[in-house]
Design a protein around this motif. Structure first.
Motif, PDB file in Angstrom:
ATOM      1  N   PRO A  50      66.939  34.531  -3.593  1.00 25.30           N
ATOM      2  CA  PRO A  50      66.160  35.735  -3.903  1.00 25.30           C
ATOM      3  C   PRO A  50      66.759  36.974  -3.251  1.00 25.30           C
ATOM      4  CG  PRO A  50      64.713  33.925  -3.245  1.00 25.30           C
ATOM      5  CD  PRO A  50      66.112  33.486  -2.952  1.00 25.30           C
ATOM      6  N   VAL A  51      66.995  38.007  -4.068  1.00 21.42           N
ATOM      7  CA  VAL A  51      67.420  39.316  -3.571  1.00 21.42           C
ATOM      8  C   VAL A  51      66.651  40.367  -4.357  1.00 21.42           C
ATOM      9  CG1 VAL A  51      69.720  38.586  -2.823  1.00 21.42           C
ATOM     10  CG2 VAL A  51      69.389  39.396  -5.153  1.00 21.42           C
ATOM     11  N   MET A  52      66.296  41.437  -3.687  1.00 21.67           N
ATOM     12  CA  MET A  52      65.450  42.453  -4.314  1.00 21.67           C
ATOM     13  C   MET A  52      66.126  43.079  -5.534  1.00 21.67           C
ATOM     14  SD  MET A  52      62.474  43.776  -4.329  1.00 21.67           S
ATOM     15  CE  MET A  52      61.692  43.525  -2.726  1.00 21.67           C
ATOM     16  N   GLU A  53      67.434  43.225  -5.502  1.00 25.99           N
ATOM     17  CA  GLU A  53      68.133  43.873  -6.615  1.00 25.99           C
ATOM     18  C   GLU A  53      67.880  43.146  -7.940  1.00 25.99           C
ATOM     19  OE1 GLU A  53      72.713  45.060  -7.951  1.00 25.99           O
ATOM     20  OE2 GLU A  53      72.330  44.027  -6.056  1.00 25.99           O
ATOM     21  N   ARG A  54      67.901  41.815  -7.907  1.00 22.58           N
ATOM     22  CA  ARG A  54      67.666  41.060  -9.138  1.00 22.58           C
ATOM     23  C   ARG A  54      66.192  41.002  -9.507  1.00 22.58           C
ATOM     24  NH1 ARG A  54      72.130  37.457  -7.473  1.00 22.58           N
ATOM     25  NH2 ARG A  54      70.671  36.235  -6.210  1.00 22.58           N
ATOM     26  N   ILE A  55      65.321  41.013  -8.501  1.00 22.49           N
ATOM     27  CA  ILE A  55      63.888  40.847  -8.749  1.00 22.49           C
ATOM     28  C   ILE A  55      63.208  42.160  -9.113  1.00 22.49           C
ATOM     29  CG2 ILE A  55      61.714  40.087  -7.694  1.00 22.49           C
ATOM     30  CD1 ILE A  55      63.392  38.234  -5.911  1.00 22.49           C
ATOM     31  N   GLN A  56      63.737  43.285  -8.644  1.00 25.20           N
ATOM     32  CA  GLN A  56      63.095  44.585  -8.813  1.00 25.20           C
ATOM     33  C   GLN A  56      62.676  44.890 -10.257  1.00 25.20           C
ATOM     34  OE1 GLN A  56      62.342  46.670  -6.140  1.00 25.20           O
ATOM     35  NE2 GLN A  56      61.124  47.784  -7.661  1.00 25.20           N
ATOM     36  N   PRO A  57      63.513  44.644 -11.276  1.00 20.83           N
ATOM     37  CA  PRO A  57      63.081  44.961 -12.646  1.00 20.83           C
ATOM     38  C   PRO A  57      61.806  44.226 -13.059  1.00 20.83           C
ATOM     39  CG  PRO A  57      65.442  44.588 -12.573  1.00 20.83           C
ATOM     40  CD  PRO A  57      64.916  44.188 -11.236  1.00 20.83           C
ATOM     41  N   TYR A  58      61.611  43.026 -12.548  1.00 16.55           N
ATOM     42  CA  TYR A  58      60.406  42.265 -12.894  1.00 16.55           C
ATOM     43  C   TYR A  58      59.184  42.826 -12.178  1.00 16.55           C
ATOM     44  CZ  TYR A  58      63.770  39.071 -14.925  1.00 16.55           C
ATOM     45  OH  TYR A  58      64.782  38.540 -15.694  1.00 16.55           O
ATOM     46  N   LEU A  59      59.371  43.312 -10.956  1.00 17.91           N
ATOM     47  CA  LEU A  59      58.270  43.971 -10.254  1.00 17.91           C
ATOM     48  C   LEU A  59      57.868  45.256 -10.970  1.00 17.91           C
ATOM     49  CD1 LEU A  59      59.409  43.510  -6.544  1.00 17.91           C
ATOM     50  CD2 LEU A  59      57.387  42.496  -7.606  1.00 17.91           C
ATOM     51  N   GLU A  60      58.846  46.019 -11.381  1.00 22.15           N
ATOM     52  CA  GLU A  60      58.553  47.272 -12.094  1.00 22.15           C
ATOM     53  C   GLU A  60      57.854  46.998 -13.421  1.00 22.15           C
ATOM     54  OE1 GLU A  60      62.328  49.151 -12.401  1.00 22.15           O
ATOM     55  OE2 GLU A  60      62.403  49.736 -10.270  1.00 22.15           O
ATOM     56  N   ARG A  61      58.219  45.919 -14.058  1.00 20.86           N
ATOM     57  CA  ARG A  61      57.595  45.572 -15.341  1.00 20.86           C
ATOM     58  C   ARG A  61      56.109  45.270 -15.178  1.00 20.86           C
ATOM     59  NH1 ARG A  61      56.911  40.675 -18.040  1.00 20.86           N
ATOM     60  NH2 ARG A  61      56.901  40.849 -20.341  1.00 20.86           N
ATOM     61  N   LEU A  62      55.720  44.732 -14.023  1.00 23.37           N
ATOM     62  CA  LEU A  62      54.306  44.413 -13.801  1.00 23.37           C
ATOM     63  C   LEU A  62      53.415  45.636 -13.928  1.00 23.37           C
ATOM     64  CD1 LEU A  62      54.316  41.946 -10.755  1.00 23.37           C
ATOM     65  CD2 LEU A  62      54.146  41.407 -13.194  1.00 23.37           C
ATOM     66  N   GLU A  63      53.954  46.803 -13.612  1.00 22.10           N
ATOM     67  CA  GLU A  63      53.151  48.023 -13.683  1.00 22.10           C
ATOM     68  C   GLU A  63      52.713  48.334 -15.118  1.00 22.10           C
ATOM     69  OE1 GLU A  63      55.478  51.074 -11.907  1.00 22.10           O
ATOM     70  OE2 GLU A  63      55.664  50.055  -9.968  1.00 22.10           O
ATOM     71  N   ARG A  64      53.414  47.781 -16.087  1.00 27.21           N
ATOM     72  CA  ARG A  64      53.072  48.020 -17.495  1.00 27.21           C
ATOM     73  C   ARG A  64      52.245  46.879 -18.091  1.00 27.21           C
ATOM     74  NH1 ARG A  64      58.622  48.931 -17.110  1.00 27.21           N
ATOM     75  NH2 ARG A  64      59.110  47.109 -18.398  1.00 27.21           N
ATOM     76  N   LEU A  65      51.963  45.876 -17.265  1.00 30.01           N
ATOM     77  CA  LEU A  65      51.235  44.709 -17.756  1.00 30.01           C
ATOM     78  C   LEU A  65      49.853  44.637 -17.135  1.00 30.01           C
ATOM     79  CD1 LEU A  65      54.045  41.981 -17.501  1.00 30.01           C
ATOM     80  CD2 LEU A  65      53.392  43.331 -19.514  1.00 30.01           C
ATOM     81  N   SER A  66      48.921  44.079 -17.869  1.00 25.63           N
ATOM     82  CA  SER A  66      47.555  43.924 -17.379  1.00 25.63           C
ATOM     83  C   SER A  66      47.374  42.550 -16.748  1.00 25.63           C
ATOM     84  CB  SER A  66      46.558  44.080 -18.531  1.00 25.63           C
ATOM     85  OG  SER A  66      45.277  43.630 -18.154  1.00 25.63           O
ATOM     86  N   PRO A  67      46.920  42.476 -15.498  1.00 28.85           N
ATOM     87  CA  PRO A  67      46.675  41.171 -14.887  1.00 28.85           C
ATOM     88  C   PRO A  67      45.665  40.336 -15.672  1.00 28.85           C
ATOM     89  CG  PRO A  67      46.657  42.892 -13.218  1.00 28.85           C
ATOM     90  CD  PRO A  67      46.691  43.584 -14.552  1.00 28.85           C
ATOM     91  N   GLU A  68      44.712  40.998 -16.304  1.00 25.97           N
ATOM     92  CA  GLU A  68      43.696  40.275 -17.064  1.00 25.97           C
ATOM     93  C   GLU A  68      44.275  39.633 -18.323  1.00 25.97           C
ATOM     94  OE1 GLU A  68      43.258  43.385 -15.894  1.00 25.97           O
ATOM     95  OE2 GLU A  68      41.976  42.754 -14.212  1.00 25.97           O
ATOM     96  N   GLN A  69      45.319  40.224 -18.857  1.00 30.37           N
ATOM     97  CA  GLN A  69      45.901  39.711 -20.098  1.00 30.37           C
ATOM     98  C   GLN A  69      47.151  38.875 -19.872  1.00 30.37           C
ATOM     99  OE1 GLN A  69      46.502  43.141 -22.587  1.00 30.37           O
ATOM    100  NE2 GLN A  69      44.298  43.490 -22.878  1.00 30.37           N
TER     101      GLN A  69
END
Length: 581
Positions: A50-69
């Protein structure tokens, strides 16, 4: 919010709860994982850690997704490094084989769409040709609980990542046990769906027609949460199949091997003792247990890698091995080249397939409405012992797993206590592919019985009733509302306060379904609980409407006054609401 609040053991429910309560954020979780991965580098969990550089795009994508959905919103997972993740190198633990795919494997695509976060590529036995976890140029993976022992393979890093709190779940693959053996050796659940139920598009094949993508997690519920996102047909995958799950039911029968089994390695004696305890636990579930001759299953196991079927591995990798001399580990090449034996002719292959068809037909008869139970492994080894004898030790690890995919079975490996301190023991439950849903019911029944006792209550101990606090004080937790089988009558006993008495009647007398509650109680509390029950009540075996039998409140028949029969109400709670209560 803080990464210090991130639980050491990552489960889907614990992470969901933490996100809801704002105890921590997905970034906190990832930062905790990065620290843990760095601290455990010598365990050889990761090929691409795990390195932040590879994971960061997936973290940023969460901001556009609904936890409920998104059912897996913010849930970190590990990916065995023979499964493609877009833009991340995939090696199959062979550096000269490495390439960078442009798209996700089909199963990764589905999990990411559900909000899950891939965190790294996990170590494995090279080209998934092993069950020991030591056949990797990236280092022999260490067992999560006792580092001197093997981790199991080939999905070694995937299991250890979950066991060490660096992923909530992990993808592995399973041709002959690679999604189950590492679960047993690291105290996890390993879920192997039916062949084709999860798409294998984007997976580097070991035996293409048999490979399954699998999941490691801490619980059967987490495995099924992943399954709901991963399962389903993919047109572009020639081995994909539409194999949906039916509604789970408790199987009618547990099948176990008759006679003594083979146990091996330095812990053979304690493994055998643990297996005997597992059999007693199966009996204690109240289900019917029957012993059968498993010699045909062992014959099928030997056909996989000790007969012409092994040529399938060579068929996929022959061109690479020949074109890249020295690129594979010596033991890997030895195993792969076993598929080019002159005796493995087309005729020999058909003969093996004919025999497998005969065995498969017999096992279909056995397993109808039943679950087969075997030790996941008959022992384990130190890493030094495997290094001294890499082929035979590996062969023994597949003794009770190799048959599964050949015979189109589904399987789940579950913990079954400890053989000794720090040495987990596991069993595997096998089902027919079209009865795969029943594995969850059977696994829950075993796990509940192994650690707790399920108690049926029908009156003052139910939720909201005067003695609920007694249940809670004993550490009991509510499981579900259900009903008895239609073989019971309920009577109002002449006590203060009034309480019900549940009496079993004969088939000739009839009986009704009576509403009850199931509670899970620690074994250490059960004796105290039963000792407090006054006559004419006591604890007996209560048959449920779904066929299970559990301990529960019963009343002696002498107290069954016909004038106080309240069975027509269908349960104590209903009777209390009636005008005559």
């Amino acid at each position: 919010m803080s990464k210090q609040a991130v639980p050491r053991s990552l489960t889907i429910e614990a992470l969901r709860k933490g996100y809801r309560n704002r105890s921590f954020t997905p970034i906190d979780v990832i930062e905790a994982i990065l620290e843990r991965a760095e601290a455990s580098a010598e365990s050889h969990i990761w090929i691409a850690p795990p390195v932040m550089e590879r994971i960061q795009p997936y973290l940023e994508r969460l901001e556009r997704l609904s936890p409920e959905q998104c059912p897996l919103w913010g849930i970190p997972f590990a990916v065995k490094d023979n499964i493609e993740v877009a833009g991340w190198p995939v090696t199959a633990a062979c550096p000269d084989f490495a390439y960078t795919p442009e798209s996700h494997a089909a199963v990764v695509e589905r999990l990411v769409a559900a909000g899950a976060i891939p965190v790294g590529k996990a170590n494995l036995d090279q080209f998934a040709t092993g069950l020991v976890g030591t056949r990797s140029p990236y280092g022999a993976a260490h067992n999560a609980l006792r580092p001197e022992l093997i981790s199991g393979g080939s999905s070694s890093g995937s299991a250890i990542a979950v066991a060490c709190g660096q992923a909530a779940f992990a993808l592995g693959t399973d041709t002959a046990g690679s999604g189950r053996v590492p679960a047993a050796l690291n105290g996890l659940v390993g879920y192997k769906p039916a062949v084709g139920a999860w798409p294998s598009a984007g997976v580097i094949p070991a035996c293409r027609s048999l490979d399954c993508v699998t999941v490691f997690a801490h619980s059967i519920d987490d495995c099924l949460t992943v399954d709901r996102q991963a399962r389903g047909y993919v047109e572009s995958d020639p081995y994909s199949a539409a194999r949906s799950l039916s509604n789970p039911v408790m199987p009618e029968l547990f099948l176990i091997p008759e006679g003594p089994l083979e146990f091996f390695g330095p812990f053979a004696a304690v493994y055998e003792q643990a297996w005997e305890q597992a059999k007693r636990t199966l009996i204690d579930t109240g289900c019917l247990v029957e012993a059968i001759d498993i010699s045909m299953l062992l014959e099928a196991s030997s056909l996989l890698y000790e007969g012409p079927l092994v040529a399938e591995r060579w068929a996929d990798l022959e061109a690479f091995v020949i074109a890249h001399p020295g690129a594979t580990l010596p033991v890997t090449e030895q195993i792969l080249r076993s598929g080019e034996k002159a005796t493995y002719t087309a005729a020999a292959l058909f003969q093996a397939q004919y025999r497998l068809a005969e065995i498969k037909r017999m096992t279909e008869k056995w397993l109808k409405n039943a679950i087969l139970v075997l030790p996941t492994a008959g022992g384990t080894w130190t890493r030094e012992q495997v290094a001294a004898d890499p082929v035979d030790t590996n062969r023994k690890m597949g003794l009770y797993t190799n048959h599964c995919n050949l015979l189109d079975m589904s399987a789940v490996a579950i913990p079954a206590g400890e053989a000794e301190e720090g040495l987990p023991f596991g069993i595997t439950l096998f089902s027919l592919a079209d009865e795969e849903a029943n594995l969850s019911s059977a696994a829950r029944a075993f796990l509940l019985q192994a650690e707790t006792v399920t108690v049926a209550v029908c009156g003052l101990h139910m939720r909201g009733m005067p003695l609920e606090q007694q249940m809670l004080g004993l550490g009991a937790t509510f499981i579900e509302e259900t009903q008895t089988a239609p073989r019971y009558e309920m009577y109002r006993l002449p006590t203060t306060p009034p309480k019900p008495g549940l009496v079993r009647v004969s088939e000739k007398e009839g009986g009704r379904e009576i509403a009850i509650e199931l509670w899970r109680m620690p074994y250490r509390s059960f004796g105290k609980f039963t000792a407090s029950i006054p006559a004419p009540l006591g604890i007996g075996k209560v048959e449920l409407t779904d066929g299970r039998t559990v301990p529960g409140f019963l009343c002696e028949s002498y107290a069954a006054d016909p004038e106080r029969n309240i069975s027509e109400a269908g349960g104590w709670r209903n009777w209390l609401k009636s005008p005559i209560a």
